[in-house]
Design an enzyme around this catalytic site. Structure first.
Site, PDB file in Angstrom:
ATOM      1  N   ALA A   1      31.449  13.554  32.931  1.00  0.00           N
ATOM      2  CA  ALA A   1      32.834  13.671  32.456  1.00  0.00           C
ATOM      3  C   ALA A   1      33.708  12.495  32.894  1.00  0.00           C
ATOM      4  O   ALA A   1      34.729  12.209  32.254  1.00  0.00           O
ATOM      5  CB  ALA A   1      33.429  14.983  32.932  1.00  0.00           C
TER       6      ALA A   1
ATOM      7  N   ASN B   1      24.845   7.496  33.568  1.00  0.00           N
ATOM      8  CA  ASN B   1      25.433   8.646  32.886  1.00  0.00           C
ATOM      9  C   ASN B   1      26.555   9.132  33.792  1.00  0.00           C
ATOM     10  O   ASN B   1      26.313   9.827  34.783  1.00  0.00           O
ATOM     11  CB  ASN B   1      24.407   9.749  32.640  1.00  0.00           C
ATOM     12  CG  ASN B   1      24.989  10.881  31.809  1.00  0.00           C
ATOM     13  OD1 ASN B   1      26.203  10.956  31.626  1.00  0.00           O
ATOM     14  ND2 ASN B   1      24.131  11.746  31.295  1.00  0.00           N
TER      15      ASN B   1
ATOM     16  N   ARG C   1      31.024  16.384  19.497  1.00  0.00           N
ATOM     17  CA  ARG C   1      31.480  17.473  20.368  1.00  0.00           C
ATOM     18  C   ARG C   1      33.019  17.509  20.377  1.00  0.00           C
ATOM     19  O   ARG C   1      33.637  17.135  19.391  1.00  0.00           O
ATOM     20  CB  ARG C   1      30.884  17.279  21.770  1.00  0.00           C
ATOM     21  CG  ARG C   1      29.345  17.359  21.758  1.00  0.00           C
ATOM     22  CD  ARG C   1      28.746  17.220  23.134  1.00  0.00           C
ATOM     23  NE  ARG C   1      29.155  18.317  23.994  1.00  0.00           N
ATOM     24  CZ  ARG C   1      28.913  18.354  25.301  1.00  0.00           C
ATOM     25  NH1 ARG C   1      28.265  17.361  25.886  1.00  0.00           N
ATOM     26  NH2 ARG C   1      29.322  19.382  26.025  1.00  0.00           N
TER      27      ARG C   1
ATOM     28  N   TYR D   1      21.916  20.313  26.857  1.00  0.00           N
ATOM     29  CA  TYR D   1      21.298  19.302  27.718  1.00  0.00           C
ATOM     30  C   TYR D   1      19.787  19.459  27.901  1.00  0.00           C
ATOM     31  O   TYR D   1      19.165  18.648  28.582  1.00  0.00           O
ATOM     32  CB  TYR D   1      21.994  19.301  29.089  1.00  0.00           C
ATOM     33  CG  TYR D   1      23.469  18.964  28.981  1.00  0.00           C
ATOM     34  CD1 TYR D   1      23.893  17.705  28.586  1.00  0.00           C
ATOM     35  CD2 TYR D   1      24.447  19.926  29.244  1.00  0.00           C
ATOM     36  CE1 TYR D   1      25.240  17.389  28.466  1.00  0.00           C
ATOM     37  CE2 TYR D   1      25.798  19.627  29.134  1.00  0.00           C
ATOM     38  CZ  TYR D   1      26.185  18.356  28.741  1.00  0.00           C
ATOM     39  OH  TYR D   1      27.513  18.054  28.616  1.00  0.00           O
TER      40      TYR D   1
ATOM     41  N   HIS E   1      24.278   9.016  27.430  1.00  0.00           N
ATOM     42  CA  HIS E   1      24.637  10.435  27.324  1.00  0.00           C
ATOM     43  C   HIS E   1      23.473  11.179  26.700  1.00  0.00           C
ATOM     44  O   HIS E   1      22.868  10.697  25.732  1.00  0.00           O
ATOM     45  CB  HIS E   1      25.900  10.629  26.488  1.00  0.00           C
ATOM     46  CG  HIS E   1      27.056   9.915  27.068  1.00  0.00           C
ATOM     47  ND1 HIS E   1      27.666  10.346  28.223  1.00  0.00           N
ATOM     48  CD2 HIS E   1      27.661   8.761  26.704  1.00  0.00           C
ATOM     49  CE1 HIS E   1      28.609   9.479  28.542  1.00  0.00           C
ATOM     50  NE2 HIS E   1      28.628   8.513  27.646  1.00  0.00           N
TER      51      HIS E   1
ATOM     52  N   PRO F   1      28.846  13.693  37.740  1.00  0.00           N
ATOM     53  CA  PRO F   1      29.055  15.105  38.046  1.00  0.00           C
ATOM     54  C   PRO F   1      28.304  16.067  37.144  1.00  0.00           C
ATOM     55  O   PRO F   1      28.212  15.858  35.933  1.00  0.00           O
ATOM     56  CB  PRO F   1      30.573  15.293  37.878  1.00  0.00           C
ATOM     57  CG  PRO F   1      31.044  14.097  37.131  1.00  0.00           C
ATOM     58  CD  PRO F   1      30.104  12.984  37.457  1.00  0.00           C
ATOM     59  N   ASN F   2      27.777  17.083  37.768  1.00  0.00           N
ATOM     60  CA  ASN F   2      27.097  18.218  37.123  1.00  0.00           C
ATOM     61  C   ASN F   2      25.711  17.891  36.570  1.00  0.00           C
ATOM     62  O   ASN F   2      25.007  18.769  36.093  1.00  0.00           O
ATOM     63  CB  ASN F   2      27.979  18.829  36.023  1.00  0.00           C
ATOM     64  CG  ASN F   2      29.307  19.294  36.581  1.00  0.00           C
ATOM     65  OD1 ASN F   2      29.324  20.055  37.538  1.00  0.00           O
ATOM     66  ND2 ASN F   2      30.412  18.833  36.027  1.00  0.00           N
TER      67      ASN F   2
ATOM     68  N   ARG G   1      21.755  23.760  33.334  1.00  0.00           N
ATOM     69  CA  ARG G   1      23.108  23.609  32.784  1.00  0.00           C
ATOM     70  C   ARG G   1      23.070  23.602  31.262  1.00  0.00           C
ATOM     71  O   ARG G   1      22.444  22.709  30.665  1.00  0.00           O
ATOM     72  CB  ARG G   1      23.681  22.288  33.287  1.00  0.00           C
ATOM     73  CG  ARG G   1      25.032  21.952  32.720  1.00  0.00           C
ATOM     74  CD  ARG G   1      25.413  20.501  33.016  1.00  0.00           C
ATOM     75  NE  ARG G   1      26.724  20.208  32.481  1.00  0.00           N
ATOM     76  CZ  ARG G   1      27.239  18.990  32.358  1.00  0.00           C
ATOM     77  NH1 ARG G   1      26.535  17.942  32.763  1.00  0.00           N
ATOM     78  NH2 ARG G   1      28.423  18.805  31.838  1.00  0.00           N
TER      79      ARG G   1
ATOM     80  N   GLU H   1      25.274   2.512  29.340  1.00  0.00           N
ATOM     81  CA  GLU H   1      25.878   3.850  29.367  1.00  0.00           C
ATOM     82  C   GLU H   1      24.956   4.830  28.635  1.00  0.00           C
ATOM     83  O   GLU H   1      24.460   4.508  27.551  1.00  0.00           O
ATOM     84  CB  GLU H   1      27.235   3.793  28.654  1.00  0.00           C
ATOM     85  CG  GLU H   1      27.920   5.134  28.518  1.00  0.00           C
ATOM     86  CD  GLU H   1      29.184   5.060  27.646  1.00  0.00           C
ATOM     87  OE1 GLU H   1      29.424   4.013  27.014  1.00  0.00           O
ATOM     88  OE2 GLU H   1      29.892   6.070  27.585  1.00  0.00           O
TER      89      GLU H   1
HETATM   90  C1  DQA Z   1      27.310  13.851  29.147  1.00  0.00           C
HETATM   91  C2  DQA Z   1      28.448  14.074  28.161  1.00  0.00           C
HETATM   92  C3  DQA Z   1      29.767  14.235  28.884  1.00  0.00           C
HETATM   93  O1  DQA Z   1      30.819  14.435  27.960  1.00  0.00           O
HETATM   94  C4  DQA Z   1      29.704  15.438  29.819  1.00  0.00           C
HETATM   95  O2  DQA Z   1      30.906  15.554  30.546  1.00  0.00           O
HETATM   96  C5  DQA Z   1      28.526  15.398  30.723  1.00  0.00           C
HETATM   97  C6  DQA Z   1      27.242  14.970  30.181  1.00  0.00           C
HETATM   98  C7  DQA Z   1      25.931  13.786  28.443  1.00  0.00           C
HETATM   99  O3  DQA Z   1      24.988  13.321  29.074  1.00  0.00           O
HETATM  100  O4  DQA Z   1      25.793  14.219  27.296  1.00  0.00           O
HETATM  101  O5  DQA Z   1      28.598  15.778  31.877  1.00  0.00           O
HETATM  102  O6  DQA Z   1      27.501  12.618  29.806  1.00  0.00           O
END
Ligand code: DQA
Length: 146
Positions: A74, A71, A104, A22, A97, A9-10, A17, A95
């Site tokens: 959340a 990735n 954070r 990011y 990020h 998501p997102n 964003r 995984e």
């Molecule tokens: C994320 C870190 C997550 O905590 C966050 O919810 C994201 C992006 C990252 O790539 O840093 O959506 O996965």
């Protein structure tokens, strides 16, 4: 070598964003760069804002692809269903990020999926995807040499 990046998501909003966290690069730019650099690697891409669609995709590719770069956004911090799915498939999952989630909010420190993954790359900005790709190539090489 057939790999896929799966974004949760997102992450479709990368580039606009929260650029301080990011970065300003879009996922399309990142994919173009990786595809140009790793010519021997077939690199697919999938993004969804919906947990079940991420699970469907993992199940779809998770028995035939050589590696998955995930990735989960959340959902990383909440999803037992994603954890179970990663355990259920046979393709190794790295995984990823973009941000350093340990630097954070407290709720980002726990990853539900980390124990099911081959490893985690985080905190290197969008370059985290390339590092994960490298990790999967090395993992596969090591398996082939066994
Ligand atoms: C994320 C870190 C997550 O905590 C966050 O919810 C994201 C992006 C990252 O790539 O840093 O959506 O996965």
């Amino acid at each position: 070598m057939k790999l896929i990046i799966i974004n949760g998501p997102n992450l479709n909003l990368l580039g606009t964003r929260e650029p301080k966290i990011y970065g300003k690069e879009t996922m399309e730019d990142c994919l173009m760069r990786l595809r140009r650099k790793y010519l021997d690697t077939e690199l697919d891409y999938f993004q969804s804002n919906i947990e079940g669609e991420l699970i469907d995709k993992l199940q779809q590719v998770g028995f035939s692809f050589d590696g998955i770069i995930l990735n989960a956004g959340a959902y990383t911090h909440t999803s037992i269903a994603l954890h179970d799915c990663i355990r259920a498939i046979t393709t190794p999952v790295v995984e990823v990020h973009i941000s350093n989630v340990n630097d954070r909010e407290d709720y980002r420190r726990r990853s539900m999926i980390a124990p099911a993954c081959a490893g985690t790359i985080q905190g290197f900005g969008i370059d985290s995807y390339r590092l994960a790709l490298e990790a999967l190539l090395e993992l596969r090489k090591a398996e082939d040499e066994k």
